[in-house]
Scaffold this motif. Structure first.
Motif, PDB file in Angstrom:
ATOM      1  N   UNK A 291      -2.597   3.327 -12.675  1.00 24.30           N
ATOM      2  CA  UNK A 291      -3.032   4.449 -11.837  1.00 24.30           C
ATOM      3  C   UNK A 291      -3.454   3.970 -10.449  1.00 24.30           C
ATOM      4  N   UNK A 292      -4.235   2.907 -10.370  1.00 25.20           N
ATOM      5  CA  UNK A 292      -4.685   2.447  -9.058  1.00 25.20           C
ATOM      6  C   UNK A 292      -3.592   1.677  -8.335  1.00 25.20           C
ATOM      7  N   UNK A 293      -2.643   1.100  -9.098  1.00 21.72           N
ATOM      8  CA  UNK A 293      -1.557   0.342  -8.465  1.00 21.72           C
ATOM      9  C   UNK A 293      -0.529   1.257  -7.811  1.00 21.72           C
ATOM     10  N   UNK A 294      -0.444   2.528  -8.256  1.00 27.40           N
ATOM     11  CA  UNK A 294       0.563   3.424  -7.692  1.00 27.40           C
ATOM     12  C   UNK A 294      -0.030   4.472  -6.752  1.00 27.40           C
TER      13      UNK A 294
ATOM     14  N   UNK B  24      -0.371   4.306  -3.603  1.00 23.72           N
ATOM     15  CA  UNK B  24       0.482   4.442  -2.418  1.00 23.72           C
ATOM     16  C   UNK B  24       1.670   5.378  -2.704  1.00 23.72           C
ATOM     17  N   UNK B  25       2.126   5.432  -3.945  1.00 27.58           N
ATOM     18  CA  UNK B  25       3.245   6.297  -4.301  1.00 27.58           C
ATOM     19  C   UNK B  25       2.849   7.773  -4.299  1.00 27.58           C
ATOM     20  N   UNK B  26       1.557   8.044  -4.430  1.00 30.71           N
ATOM     21  CA  UNK B  26       1.102   9.425  -4.615  1.00 30.71           C
ATOM     22  C   UNK B  26       0.526  10.055  -3.358  1.00 30.71           C
ATOM     23  N   UNK B  27       0.351   9.273  -2.311  1.00 32.47           N
ATOM     24  CA  UNK B  27      -0.231   9.807  -1.075  1.00 32.47           C
ATOM     25  C   UNK B  27       0.640   9.440   0.114  1.00 32.47           C
ATOM     26  N   UNK B  28       0.545  10.234   1.169  1.00 31.59           N
ATOM     27  CA  UNK B  28       1.313   9.963   2.384  1.00 31.59           C
ATOM     28  C   UNK B  28       0.470   9.288   3.461  1.00 31.59           C
ATOM     29  N   UNK B  29      -0.844   9.382   3.318  1.00 37.67           N
ATOM     30  CA  UNK B  29      -1.741   8.791   4.301  1.00 37.67           C
ATOM     31  C   UNK B  29      -2.777   7.926   3.597  1.00 37.67           C
ATOM     32  N   UNK B  30      -3.355   7.019   4.349  1.00 38.94           N
ATOM     33  CA  UNK B  30      -4.277   6.052   3.756  1.00 38.94           C
ATOM     34  C   UNK B  30      -5.565   6.689   3.247  1.00 38.94           C
ATOM     35  N   UNK B  31      -6.115   7.653   3.985  1.00 40.22           N
ATOM     36  CA  UNK B  31      -7.411   8.218   3.609  1.00 40.22           C
ATOM     37  C   UNK B  31      -7.402   8.852   2.219  1.00 40.22           C
ATOM     38  N   UNK B  32      -6.427   9.707   1.887  1.00 43.07           N
ATOM     39  CA  UNK B  32      -6.395  10.236   0.518  1.00 43.07           C
ATOM     40  C   UNK B  32      -6.285   9.137  -0.533  1.00 43.07           C
ATOM     41  N   UNK B  33      -5.590   8.052  -0.196  1.00 44.17           N
ATOM     42  CA  UNK B  33      -5.495   6.928  -1.117  1.00 44.17           C
ATOM     43  C   UNK B  33      -6.845   6.281  -1.346  1.00 44.17           C
ATOM     44  N   UNK B  34      -7.585   6.076  -0.269  1.00 45.62           N
ATOM     45  CA  UNK B  34      -8.926   5.500  -0.409  1.00 45.62           C
ATOM     46  C   UNK B  34      -9.836   6.408  -1.214  1.00 45.62           C
ATOM     47  N   UNK B  35      -9.690   7.722  -1.048  1.00 47.45           N
ATOM     48  CA  UNK B  35     -10.514   8.670  -1.793  1.00 47.45           C
ATOM     49  C   UNK B  35     -10.213   8.578  -3.289  1.00 47.45           C
ATOM     50  N   UNK B  36      -8.940   8.472  -3.633  1.00 43.55           N
ATOM     51  CA  UNK B  36      -8.577   8.311  -5.045  1.00 43.55           C
ATOM     52  C   UNK B  36      -9.184   7.036  -5.630  1.00 43.55           C
TER      53      UNK B  36
ATOM     54  N   UNK C 135      -3.145  -1.909  -0.466  1.00 46.58           N
ATOM     55  CA  UNK C 135      -1.869  -1.247  -0.735  1.00 46.58           C
ATOM     56  C   UNK C 135      -1.667   0.021   0.075  1.00 46.58           C
ATOM     57  N   UNK C 136      -2.742   0.692   0.452  1.00 45.04           N
ATOM     58  CA  UNK C 136      -2.583   1.996   1.114  1.00 45.04           C
ATOM     59  C   UNK C 136      -2.395   1.854   2.624  1.00 45.04           C
ATOM     60  N   UNK C 137      -2.499   0.640   3.130  1.00 46.86           N
ATOM     61  CA  UNK C 137      -2.294   0.385   4.560  1.00 46.86           C
ATOM     62  C   UNK C 137      -1.062  -0.502   4.756  1.00 46.86           C
ATOM     63  N   UNK C 138      -0.683  -0.715   6.000  1.00 48.32           N
ATOM     64  CA  UNK C 138       0.443  -1.585   6.325  1.00 48.32           C
ATOM     65  C   UNK C 138      -0.004  -2.865   7.016  1.00 48.32           C
ATOM     66  N   UNK C 139      -1.220  -3.291   6.731  1.00 45.66           N
ATOM     67  CA  UNK C 139      -1.721  -4.534   7.318  1.00 45.66           C
ATOM     68  C   UNK C 139      -0.943  -5.725   6.746  1.00 45.66           C
ATOM     69  N   UNK C 140      -0.743  -6.771   7.532  1.00 47.74           N
ATOM     70  CA  UNK C 140      -0.016  -7.945   7.035  1.00 47.74           C
ATOM     71  C   UNK C 140      -0.866  -8.760   6.065  1.00 47.74           C
TER      72      UNK C 140
ATOM     73  N   UNK D 230       8.501   1.209   3.394  1.00 47.41           N
ATOM     74  CA  UNK D 230       7.158   1.679   3.753  1.00 47.41           C
ATOM     75  C   UNK D 230       6.598   0.978   4.980  1.00 47.41           C
ATOM     76  N   UNK D 231       7.200  -0.122   5.388  1.00 51.92           N
ATOM     77  CA  UNK D 231       6.662  -0.903   6.487  1.00 51.92           C
ATOM     78  C   UNK D 231       5.594  -1.882   6.049  1.00 51.92           C
ATOM     79  N   UNK D 232       5.607  -2.244   4.763  1.00 54.51           N
ATOM     80  CA  UNK D 232       4.605  -3.179   4.229  1.00 54.51           C
ATOM     81  C   UNK D 232       5.190  -4.583   4.112  1.00 54.51           C
ATOM     82  N   UNK D 233       4.345  -5.568   4.385  1.00 53.08           N
ATOM     83  CA  UNK D 233       4.760  -6.971   4.271  1.00 53.08           C
ATOM     84  C   UNK D 233       3.749  -7.705   3.390  1.00 53.08           C
ATOM     85  N   UNK D 234       4.182  -8.039   2.176  1.00 53.89           N
ATOM     86  CA  UNK D 234       3.324  -8.767   1.245  1.00 53.89           C
ATOM     87  C   UNK D 234       3.548 -10.275   1.313  1.00 53.89           C
TER      88      UNK D 234
END
Length: 280
Positions: free
Chosen positions: A43-46, A48-60, A109-114, A174-178
């Motif tokens: 649930x917490x790993x996905x 990013x799949x369930x939200x379009x913006x970072x703030x709702x992700x942080x709230x979850x 995960x909810x951001x695109x920080x490097x 998504x523009x993410x770099x892991x």
């Protein structure tokens, strides 16, 4: 509670098929608690799949943190996954701090920080994949769990490397770099070139270097061992790592566009065999 555990197994079957199988290979009396732990992780790993913006992700993520710390709004019993998780934490004495650290790590995960460095990635993996293996061990065989803590630490990093490599096409969209920034620099690949796929030779070098990091930690996990027979189910998903790393290395830069995920029947076979012979 049995109905809640059954719900967690159903959720897990849809969100994390490999750990679902690991649950089924565990003793029947442990399956519900493992399913609750793994379904929470899924649930917490996905998020990013369930939200379009970072703030709702942080709230979850904050909701789950509040739940574990006893500060969540509403009745947790109305959420079968939440109720099952709390029951599992109580019955097996799972450390709340480890679970909340896992949630905190998922904010990345909810951001695109490097990912700044290999050390940063190892820390992220330690608080997510490694912690999950150790928590599962506390459910399966708490007396023997400390003996496999070192193996869990390295195995989780290897597993996180394999997972990040399989997720490369999705992360790029998504523009993410892991892949760690220092590893990219050492192989001559910029984050921008990774995302747009414009430098295939450098991308191949970066993928191979990241595969090497995964193999390094897998070897350390194998050397550490200390895994009791009862705790073996906690390590079963790790049995897939070697095969995934081989497939990704063979794909090279092609892994940027298409995930070389082995078919389900092969993964099930490898996990069944690992249950008999060990995960490494």
């Amino acid at each position: 509670m049995q109905a809640n555990y059954a719900h967690c197994l159903t959720v897990l079957r849809e969100t994390d098929r490999d750990r679902y199988l690991a649950c089924l290979l565990a003793p029947a009396e442990k399956q519900g608690a493992l399913a609750a732990l793994y379904a929470f992780h899924a649930e917490i790993a996905r998020v990013r799949d369930m939200v379009r913006e970072a703030l709702p992700g942080e709230i979850r993520l904050q909701w789950w943190r509040d739940l574990l710390e006893g500060e969540a709004d509403g009745d947790a019993s109305a959420n079968p996954l939440a109720a099952a998780l709390l029951a599992t934490v109580k019955e097996y004495g799972l450390p709340i701090a480890v679970l909340t650290d896992m949630i905190e790590a998922r904010i990345f995960d909810v951001y695109n920080d490097p990912m700044e460095s290999r050390a940063s990635f190892e820390g992220y993996a330690g608080e997510t994949a490694s912690a999950l293996i150790q928590l599962a061990s506390l459910i399966l065989d708490p007396a023997a769990a400390p003996k496999s803590a070192n193996a869990a630490g390295h195995a989780g990093v290897a597993q996180a490397v394999a997972g990040a490599l399989l997720m490369l096409p999705i992360h790029r969209r998504r523009g993410q770099v892991y892949l760690p920034a220092d590893l990219l620099a050492a192989t001559g690949l910029t984050p921008e070139a990774l995302l747009d796929g414009s430098d295939r030779p450098a991308a191949t070098r970066a993928v191979e270097a990241f595969v090497g990091l995964g193999r390094e930690h897998l070897a350390k996990a194998r050397a550490a061992n200390g895994i009791s027979a009862a705790n073996r189910p906690a390590f079963l998903p790790v049995s897939l790592v070697r095969h995934i790393l081989d497939a990704v290395e063979k794909a090279g830069a092609g892994a940027l566009d298409r995930s070389p995920q082995p078919p389900q029947w092969r993964r099930q076979w490898w996990m069944w065999w690992a249950m008999r012979r060990g995960p490494f």
